[in-house]
Design a protein around this motif. Structure first.
Motif, PDB file in Angstrom:
ATOM      1  N   ALA A 104      17.698  20.894   7.615  1.00 41.12           N
ATOM      2  CA  ALA A 104      18.696  21.268   6.609  1.00 41.12           C
ATOM      3  C   ALA A 104      18.316  20.793   5.211  1.00 41.12           C
ATOM      4  CB  ALA A 104      20.064  20.693   6.990  1.00 41.12           C
ATOM      5  N   LEU A 105      17.220  20.038   5.094  1.00 40.30           N
ATOM      6  CA  LEU A 105      16.819  19.518   3.791  1.00 40.30           C
ATOM      7  C   LEU A 105      16.392  20.662   2.886  1.00 40.30           C
ATOM      8  CD1 LEU A 105      16.706  16.640   2.673  1.00 40.30           C
ATOM      9  CD2 LEU A 105      14.261  16.599   3.200  1.00 40.30           C
ATOM     10  N   THR A 106      16.623  20.513   1.581  1.00 38.02           N
ATOM     11  CA  THR A 106      16.314  21.570   0.624  1.00 38.02           C
ATOM     12  C   THR A 106      15.384  21.074  -0.471  1.00 38.02           C
ATOM     13  OG1 THR A 106      18.296  21.043  -0.668  1.00 38.02           O
ATOM     14  CG2 THR A 106      18.506  22.760   1.010  1.00 38.02           C
ATOM     15  N   LYS A 107      14.724  22.025  -1.121  1.00 40.15           N
ATOM     16  CA  LYS A 107      13.857  21.699  -2.242  1.00 40.15           C
ATOM     17  C   LYS A 107      14.633  20.925  -3.308  1.00 40.15           C
ATOM     18  CE  LYS A 107      11.027  25.890  -1.825  1.00 40.15           C
ATOM     19  NZ  LYS A 107      10.600  27.137  -2.510  1.00 40.15           N
ATOM     20  N   GLY A 108      13.979  19.932  -3.922  1.00 42.16           N
ATOM     21  CA  GLY A 108      14.627  19.143  -4.956  1.00 42.16           C
ATOM     22  C   GLY A 108      15.337  17.923  -4.427  1.00 42.16           C
ATOM     23  N   SER A 109      15.535  17.837  -3.114  1.00 44.66           N
ATOM     24  CA  SER A 109      16.118  16.626  -2.538  1.00 44.66           C
ATOM     25  C   SER A 109      15.138  15.473  -2.699  1.00 44.66           C
ATOM     26  CB  SER A 109      16.425  16.848  -1.054  1.00 44.66           C
ATOM     27  OG  SER A 109      17.339  17.896  -0.858  1.00 44.66           O
ATOM     28  N   THR A 110      15.639  14.262  -2.581  1.00 47.12           N
ATOM     29  CA  THR A 110      14.774  13.104  -2.733  1.00 47.12           C
ATOM     30  C   THR A 110      14.644  12.340  -1.420  1.00 47.12           C
ATOM     31  OG1 THR A 110      16.637  11.768  -3.528  1.00 47.12           O
ATOM     32  CG2 THR A 110      15.209  12.786  -5.190  1.00 47.12           C
ATOM     33  N   ILE A 111      13.493  11.712  -1.268  1.00 51.85           N
ATOM     34  CA  ILE A 111      13.199  10.836  -0.132  1.00 51.85           C
ATOM     35  C   ILE A 111      12.766   9.500  -0.715  1.00 51.85           C
ATOM     36  CG2 ILE A 111      11.758  10.464   1.899  1.00 51.85           C
ATOM     37  CD1 ILE A 111      11.362  13.513   1.996  1.00 51.85           C
ATOM     38  N   GLU A 112      13.444   8.443  -0.337  1.00 53.73           N
ATOM     39  CA  GLU A 112      13.159   7.119  -0.876  1.00 53.73           C
ATOM     40  C   GLU A 112      12.534   6.247   0.208  1.00 53.73           C
ATOM     41  OE1 GLU A 112      16.946   5.734  -2.171  1.00 53.73           O
ATOM     42  OE2 GLU A 112      17.254   7.383  -3.568  1.00 53.73           O
ATOM     43  N   VAL A 113      11.393   5.665  -0.110  1.00 56.59           N
ATOM     44  CA  VAL A 113      10.706   4.806   0.847  1.00 56.59           C
ATOM     45  C   VAL A 113      10.610   3.402   0.262  1.00 56.59           C
ATOM     46  CG1 VAL A 113       8.609   4.405   2.188  1.00 56.59           C
ATOM     47  CG2 VAL A 113       9.370   6.757   1.734  1.00 56.59           C
ATOM     48  N   ASP A 114      11.280   2.447   0.898  1.00 56.05           N
ATOM     49  CA  ASP A 114      11.199   1.046   0.484  1.00 56.05           C
ATOM     50  C   ASP A 114       9.920   0.437   1.042  1.00 56.05           C
ATOM     51  OD1 ASP A 114      13.660   1.159  -0.817  1.00 56.05           O
ATOM     52  OD2 ASP A 114      14.754   0.660   1.014  1.00 56.05           O
ATOM     53  N   ARG A 115       9.202  -0.283   0.186  1.00 56.46           N
ATOM     54  CA  ARG A 115       7.926  -0.865   0.572  1.00 56.46           C
ATOM     55  C   ARG A 115       8.023  -2.387   0.622  1.00 56.46           C
ATOM     56  NH1 ARG A 115       3.114   1.921  -1.959  1.00 56.46           N
ATOM     57  NH2 ARG A 115       2.920  -0.068  -3.049  1.00 56.46           N
ATOM     58  N   THR A 116       7.105  -2.992   1.345  1.00 56.17           N
ATOM     59  CA  THR A 116       7.150  -4.450   1.501  1.00 56.17           C
ATOM     60  C   THR A 116       6.753  -5.187   0.228  1.00 56.17           C
ATOM     61  OG1 THR A 116       4.905  -4.391   2.442  1.00 56.17           O
ATOM     62  CG2 THR A 116       6.763  -4.383   3.993  1.00 56.17           C
ATOM     63  N   ASP A 117       6.210  -4.484  -0.775  1.00 51.98           N
ATOM     64  CA  ASP A 117       5.904  -5.134  -2.053  1.00 51.98           C
ATOM     65  C   ASP A 117       7.123  -5.161  -2.978  1.00 51.98           C
ATOM     66  OD1 ASP A 117       6.101  -2.501  -2.875  1.00 51.98           O
ATOM     67  OD2 ASP A 117       4.066  -2.363  -3.678  1.00 51.98           O
ATOM     68  N   GLY A 118       8.281  -4.719  -2.485  1.00 45.84           N
ATOM     69  CA  GLY A 118       9.510  -4.748  -3.264  1.00 45.84           C
ATOM     70  C   GLY A 118       9.760  -3.496  -4.073  1.00 45.84           C
ATOM     71  N   ARG A 119       8.836  -2.561  -4.081  1.00 46.36           N
ATOM     72  CA  ARG A 119       9.006  -1.317  -4.824  1.00 46.36           C
ATOM     73  C   ARG A 119       9.550  -0.222  -3.910  1.00 46.36           C
ATOM     74  NH1 ARG A 119       3.321  -1.016  -8.305  1.00 46.36           N
ATOM     75  NH2 ARG A 119       3.708  -2.850  -9.614  1.00 46.36           N
ATOM     76  N   THR A 120      10.185   0.767  -4.543  1.00 49.64           N
ATOM     77  CA  THR A 120      10.671   1.937  -3.821  1.00 49.64           C
ATOM     78  C   THR A 120       9.967   3.164  -4.366  1.00 49.64           C
ATOM     79  OG1 THR A 120      12.854   0.981  -3.389  1.00 49.64           O
ATOM     80  CG2 THR A 120      12.672   3.382  -3.283  1.00 49.64           C
ATOM     81  N   ALA A 121       9.268   3.867  -3.501  1.00 48.44           N
ATOM     82  CA  ALA A 121       8.610   5.115  -3.878  1.00 48.44           C
ATOM     83  C   ALA A 121       9.590   6.261  -3.648  1.00 48.44           C
ATOM     84  CB  ALA A 121       7.350   5.317  -3.047  1.00 48.44           C
TER      85      ALA A 121
END
Length: 250
Positions: A175-192
Motif C-alpha cells: 500500500a506504500l506510495t511514491k513520495g512516502s518516507t522510510i526512516e532508518v535509525d543507525r547505531t551511530d545516532g543518525r537517522t537516514a
C-alpha cells in the motif's frame, strides 16, 4: 521454513552486488507467508511503478481499487524539500552526502504504521540467507553482507508479510506510495531518511536481479516482502519491492 526450500547463496564476496543478485532467488522462499488467515495483503497499483519510457503514466487507482489503497488514516509523507527527480523517476540525492557505514537498529515507515527493530541477517553454513525468526512477526531484517542504509550502494531490508499467527511487519508494504518516507535509525545516532521512488511487484520466477540490486553509486534502499497470489503449494507468487533514495539525514 524447510531447509530444502531455501536457495543456497554463495559465501560472502568482496563484491556485495554478487551476493545480492543471488539473494533474489532466496527471498521468494523464506519470506513466504503461510496464508492461514482470510485477510490478504494489499498489492501495489500500476501508478506506483516506475514510468515506462514512451508510454503515458498509469492512472491512479479509483475508489474501487481497495486492494492497493493505503490503510485508513494513513497519509503518505511528501518527498523531502529540494529532492529532484532523476531520469528514471527516482529521487536525486546529489544534495545529500552518503553516510559512512553504520549498522541500522530500526526502521519506521509512517505511512503504513511500521516501527520495527532490525536484526542483522547473514549467510548460514550452507550459504543461504537466514530469515528473520518467524516467532517474532514484528521484526524486520537487513542484509549484513551489503551496504548499510545511508551509505553508498544498495542496502536491503526484508521482512515477513504474514505468519501463521496473522499479518506481520510488512503486511501493508504493497500500500506504500511514491513520495512516502522510510526512516532508518543507525547505531551511530543518525537517522537516514529515504524517499520512495517506486513500488513494484515481480513474479519470483522473473525477479529482475540487476534492477533491484544494481549499484547506481547513490545511497539507496530496497525493502522487500512477498506479494501476489497465494497458493498452499507454492506460497506467494510475487515479491513486492520498494525502491527508495536517501533524501535527508537527521
Amino acid at each position: 521454513m524447510d531447509a530444502a526450500h531455501r536457495t543456497p547463496l554463495p559465501k560472502r564476496s568482496t563484491a556485495p552486488s554478487t551476493v545480492l543478485v543471488v539473494c533474489a532467488l532466496a527471498i521468494g522462499s523464506w519470506l513466504v507467508g503461510h496464508g492461514a488467515h482470510a485477510e490478504r495483503p494489499p498489492q501495489p497499483s500500476p501508478a506506483q511503478a516506475f514510468p515506462t519510457p514512451g508510454l503515458p503514466a498509469p492512472a491512479a487507482p479509483t475508489s474501487g481499487g481497495t486492494a492497493s489503497a493505503p490503510p485508513a488514516g494513513a497519509s503518505p509523507t511528501a518527498a523531502a524539500p529540494g529532492a529532484a527527480s532523476g531520469a528514471d523517476g527516482s529521487a536525486a540525492s546529489a544534495q545529500v552526502h552518503p553516510l559512512p557505514p553504520s549498522d541500522p537498529a530500526g526502521v519506521r515507515i509512517p505511512a503504513i504504521g511500521v516501527d520495527a527493530p532490525l536484526a542483522k541477517l547473514d549467510l548460514d553454513a550452507a550459504g543461504a540467507l537466514q530469515p528473520p525468526p518467524p516467532d517474532n512477526p514484528r521484526l524486520a531484517g537487513w542484509y549484513g553482507g551489503g551496504p548499510t542504509p545511508g551509505s553508498t550502494g544498495t542496502a536491503v531490508i526484508t521482512g515477513h508479510v504474514d505468519t501463521r499467527s496473522g499479518p506481520a511487519v510488512f503486511f501493508l508494504l504493497g500500500a506504500l506510495t511514491k513520495g512516502s518516507t522510510i526512516e532508518v535509525d543507525r547505531t551511530d545516532g543518525r537517522t537516514a531518511v529515504f524517499t520512495v521512488d517506486a513500488v513494484e511487484s515481480y513474479a519470483k520466477k522473473d525477479f529482475p536481479d540487476q534492477k533491484v540490486y544494481g549499484n547506481s553509486g547513490l545511497p539507496e534502499l530496497r525493502v522487500i516482502t512477498c506479494g501476489g497470489l497465494y497458493t498452499k503449494a507454492g506460497g506467494y507468487e510475487n515479491n513486492i519491492v520498494v525502491y527508495a533514495t536517501l533524501s535527508a539525514v537527521r
